[in-house]
Enzyme design. Structure first.
Site, PDB file in Angstrom:
ATOM      1  CE1 TYR A  99     -62.690 -48.885  26.920  1.00 26.25           C
ATOM      2  CE2 TYR A  99     -60.813 -47.419  26.754  1.00 26.25           C
ATOM      3  CZ  TYR A  99     -61.780 -48.023  27.514  1.00 26.25           C
ATOM      4  OH  TYR A  99     -61.860 -47.792  28.858  1.00 26.25           O
ATOM      5  NE  ARG A 113     -52.385 -44.040  26.414  1.00 32.96           N
ATOM      6  CZ  ARG A 113     -52.856 -43.994  27.673  1.00 32.96           C
ATOM      7  NH1 ARG A 113     -54.031 -43.452  27.913  1.00 32.96           N
ATOM      8  NH2 ARG A 113     -52.149 -44.476  28.669  1.00 32.96           N
ATOM      9  NE  ARG A 119     -52.795 -44.428  38.592  1.00 34.79           N
ATOM     10  CZ  ARG A 119     -52.506 -45.694  38.859  1.00 34.79           C
ATOM     11  NH1 ARG A 119     -53.319 -46.399  39.624  1.00 34.79           N
ATOM     12  NH2 ARG A 119     -51.432 -46.259  38.366  1.00 34.79           N
ATOM     13  CB  CYS A 130     -50.547 -41.232  43.299  1.00 40.25           C
ATOM     14  SG  CYS A 130     -51.593 -42.622  42.804  1.00 40.25           S
ATOM     15  CB  CYS A 146     -58.808 -41.926  40.709  1.00 40.27           C
ATOM     16  SG  CYS A 146     -57.667 -43.295  41.059  1.00 40.27           S
ATOM     17  CD  GLU A 170     -51.253 -43.110  67.892  1.00 38.99           C
ATOM     18  OE1 GLU A 170     -51.336 -44.247  68.386  1.00 38.99           O
ATOM     19  OE2 GLU A 170     -52.173 -42.556  67.252  1.00 38.99           O
ATOM     20  CB  ALA A 174     -55.986 -38.411  74.963  1.00 42.85           C
TER      21      ALA A 174
END
Length: 680
Positions: free
Chosen positions: A183, A231, A331, A357, A364, A427, A472
């Site tokens: 940035y 930062r 996260r 995560c 996200c 399953e 099933a």
């Protein structure tokens, strides 16, 4: 149960180093667990109730410090869905949010930023100029920028100062000046962006001048009794950029100009965006060594450790070993809002296991890149705290049968059983996981295994009766006399195609001559050494199939009707790393905007969809067809129970996010607190 092979569970008594308070500038933070700034798109121009609820939920969950961000400092950097810190009206909105976070026991700083070259030329209020140190093509938008004049720089410096003044008035405990991630201020620091020949470019003194002016202006505006930090990247990880040693010089020069109370570390930029938003192919502790080096060089200032923990369970080690003073679990706390309490040893019993995560970036960052509010693959309640509160225990326990042990079925069974219902999961395979069993074998997507492990643990804790190896049938389900049936039978790679129209083949899907994607991925060593893959899907599923096959062949050529390979994997975040992986294989080739005219043994005939130019791929050992998946349907079940619900891929093949979202929404529907599919 361990979180995954080689990753330990949280030990008894964990949290001693994490539970220690920390003085950062003028602020006491209650523990060492933090969330760094991350884009959510929950607010527009000023803080919202939705943003507040998100933070408060995680404050109650044990997070000691939040960095709210991005907040923009100048009209030339505004983005719809983000906050404008320079607006006076931001102050009362911020005050409402910061008061709520403080009442929940946490502290919050705000990140002040300008995207510079990464901004779009169309802003919220109309077209605008995109500013940068030099005239370049933006690595994120490909638009040409304007080289900032001295007047431009002075205007933005003042914007930072005003924004910091508003932040203090709005109740934030400190400000973080963003000098990372490619940035604006990072652009001035970096030779990758800054080619100026005046006093704002050239050597270290010149390249740090604008950031130093911002630091000084902010400090002067907020005073010495307020916390100000930055930062900043610890390493650009680019051969023409700044390495770790060079960045430590930059940090030293910045600290010499003004008091800096903390260093929140990062890496990379939009020139290698997978360092900005690391996904599953990246190692867990990908920045550990650089974080440790910065802390060693600057022992007298608080250092925030991003990418420093070897696993979530080992977060405490980052602090205890002195690598960093705070451990960033951003996260991880989107996925598990109670992670702080769990790591601090304040959560016990059922539900105290960590929900991990899985680092796919789909819910996200993937949603954010499409202009949508942030969610989470494994926690679809993220950002929906106001509308999806805790569900009450069922007043009357019902018997539910869930058919299918993939992510949708497993999560639905967990949610229903946790609400007090009696749940049986059927399953037909001999193990749980469904398509996740294939997904976790894809190179770079091994973290999917964490989801399988978590769901298996949660099934056991919730008391779900799991029956494996059971196919099933409608008759069996009707005979069980359940109160409700959840069909979560998933999807398969079709032997022909699931498409009624369109696709990669001019004459329709060939009756013979191709191998379906699931069969190929299940036995890649049997395909031969030279193969073609015809991709009519273009999603992360298709990319995963190709990545699974690459290691087993000498040559692989993707043929696709799309204008680029895997077009549904967005241009940000994960796509560059995927392309790097493909390019690293010497036998990978691609043919885009192509249709297939014929498939015969060892040969396919293809044609450019635009020009009509044809060619033949011959001497092939196999042709693999990746078609959009088809739902698995069990006929005759509509009347097998008073309520029969279909979720996940069984309803419409999509993503892991969709499977888990619908499983959770079903539980709210059953509890009378929501509707699974509004309008149906």
């Amino acid at each position: 149960m361990t979180a995954s092979p080689g990753i330990p569970s949280v030990p008894t008594g964990a949290g001693s180093a994490l539970s220690e308070p920390l003085r950062i500038g003028m602020v006491d933070v209650p523990n060492r667990i933090m969330q760094t700034a991350h884009s959510k798109q929950y607010s527009d121009r000023v803080e919202s109730d939705r943003e507040t609820a998100y933070f408060v939920r995680r404050a109650h969950g044990g997070c000691g410090l939040f960095i709210a961000g991005n907040h923009f400092v100048h009209p030339s950097g505004s983005i719809r869905g983000f906050q404008d810190a320079f607006l006076p009206e931001s102050v009362p909105a911020s005050r409402r949010m910061t008061d709520a976070i403080h009442d929940a026991g946490s502290r919050v700083f705000v990140q002040l930023n300008h995207h510079g070259a990464q901004a779009q030329p169309d802003g919220p209020d109309g077209p605008r100029t995109v500013y940068a140190p030099s005239r370049i093509l933006s690595p994120s938008t490909a638009h040409a920028t304007r080289e900032m004049s001295r007047d431009d720089i002075r205007s933005v410096v003042e914007g930072w100062a005003i924004s910091a003044e508003h932040a203090r008035a709005g109740g934030f405990d400190g400000v973080e000046i963003h000098m990372a991630h490619g940035y604006l201020l990072h652009q001035f620091l970096s030779p990758l962006y800054n080619a100026r020949g005046d006093e704002y470019g050239g050597d270290l003194e010149g390249r740090t001048r604008f950031p130093r002016e911002v630091l000084s202006a902010v400090r002067e505006r907020v005073g010495d009794d307020y916390t100000v930090g930055i930062r900043i990247v610890a390493n650009e990880f680019h051969p023409d950029g700044l390495d770790g040693a060079a960045m430590r010089e930059v940090i030293a020069r910045l600290r010499a100009a003004a008091r800096i109370d903390f260093l929140d570390l990062a890496a990379g930029g939009y020139h290698n965006v997978h360092y900005v938003f690391p996904s599953s192919p990246m190692p867990y502790a990908w920045l550990r060594d650089d974080v440790a080096a910065v802390k060693a060089a600057h022992p007298d200032v608080a250092v925030f450790g991003v990418g420093a923990a070897r696993s979530v369970e080992e977060a405490e080690e980052v602090v205890a070993s002195g690598i960093a003073d705070m451990v960033a679990l951003t996260r991880a706390q989107i996925a598990d809002p109670d992670l702080g309490r769990k790591l601090l040893g304040q959560a016990f019993g059922a539900g105290s296991g960590i929900r991990h995560c899985i680092r796919l970036n789909q819910g996200c960052l993937g949603r954010g890149s499409r202009g949508l509010p942030m969610s989470c693959t494994v926690n679809p309640l993220a950002g929906r705290e106001l509308e999806r509160g805790d569900r009450p225990h069922a007043a009357t326990a019902r018997h539910w049968i869930v058919v299918g042990g993939g992510p949708a079925g497993m999560r639905a069974a967990v949610e229903l059983a946790s609400d007090g219902h009696h749940v049986t999961l059927l399953e037909q395979a001999d193990e749980l996981g469904g398509q996740l069993r294939l997904a976790r074998r894809v190179p770079g997507r091994e973290s999917v295994g964490l989801l399988v492990d978590d769901l298996e643990r949660d099934l056991a804790e919730a008391g779900v009766h799991v029956r494996l190896g059971v196919a099933a049938t409608a008759a069996d389900l009707a005979a069980a006399a359940a109160d409700g049936i959840v069909m979560a039978t998933g999807a398969v790679a079709p032997r022909s195609t699931s498409l009624a129209l369109g696709g990669a083949y001019t004459g329709g899907f060939p009756a013979a001559g191709t191998i379906d994607a699931f069969a190929a991925a299940s036995a890649p060593a049997q395909l031969g050494r030279r193969i073609a893959v015809v991709d009519s899907d273009g999603t992360a599923y298709a990319a995963g199939i190709v990545l699974s096959l690459l290691a087993h062949v000498d040559e692989l050529e993707v043929v696709t009707p799309f204008e680029s390979v895997f077009p549904h994997i967005g241009a940000g975040y994960d796509r560059p790393l995927l392309l790097e992986r493909l390019a690293a294989h010497p036998g990978f080739r691609r043919r885009t905007a192509q249709v297939v005219d014929a498939v015969v043994p060892e040969t396919i005939s293809v044609r450019d969809a635009l020009t009509g130019e044809g060619t033949t791929l011959d001497r092939l050992d196999a042709v693999v067809a990746i078609e959009p998946r088809a739902s698995v349907v069990v006929e005759g079940i509509a009347d097998a129970a008073p309520r029969v619900v279909t979720i996940g891929d069984a309803f419409a093949p999509r993503t892991i996010d969709a499977a888990i979202f619908e499983a959770v929404e079903l539980a709210y529907d059953v509890a009378g607190l929501g509707v699974l599919r509004p309008g149906r």
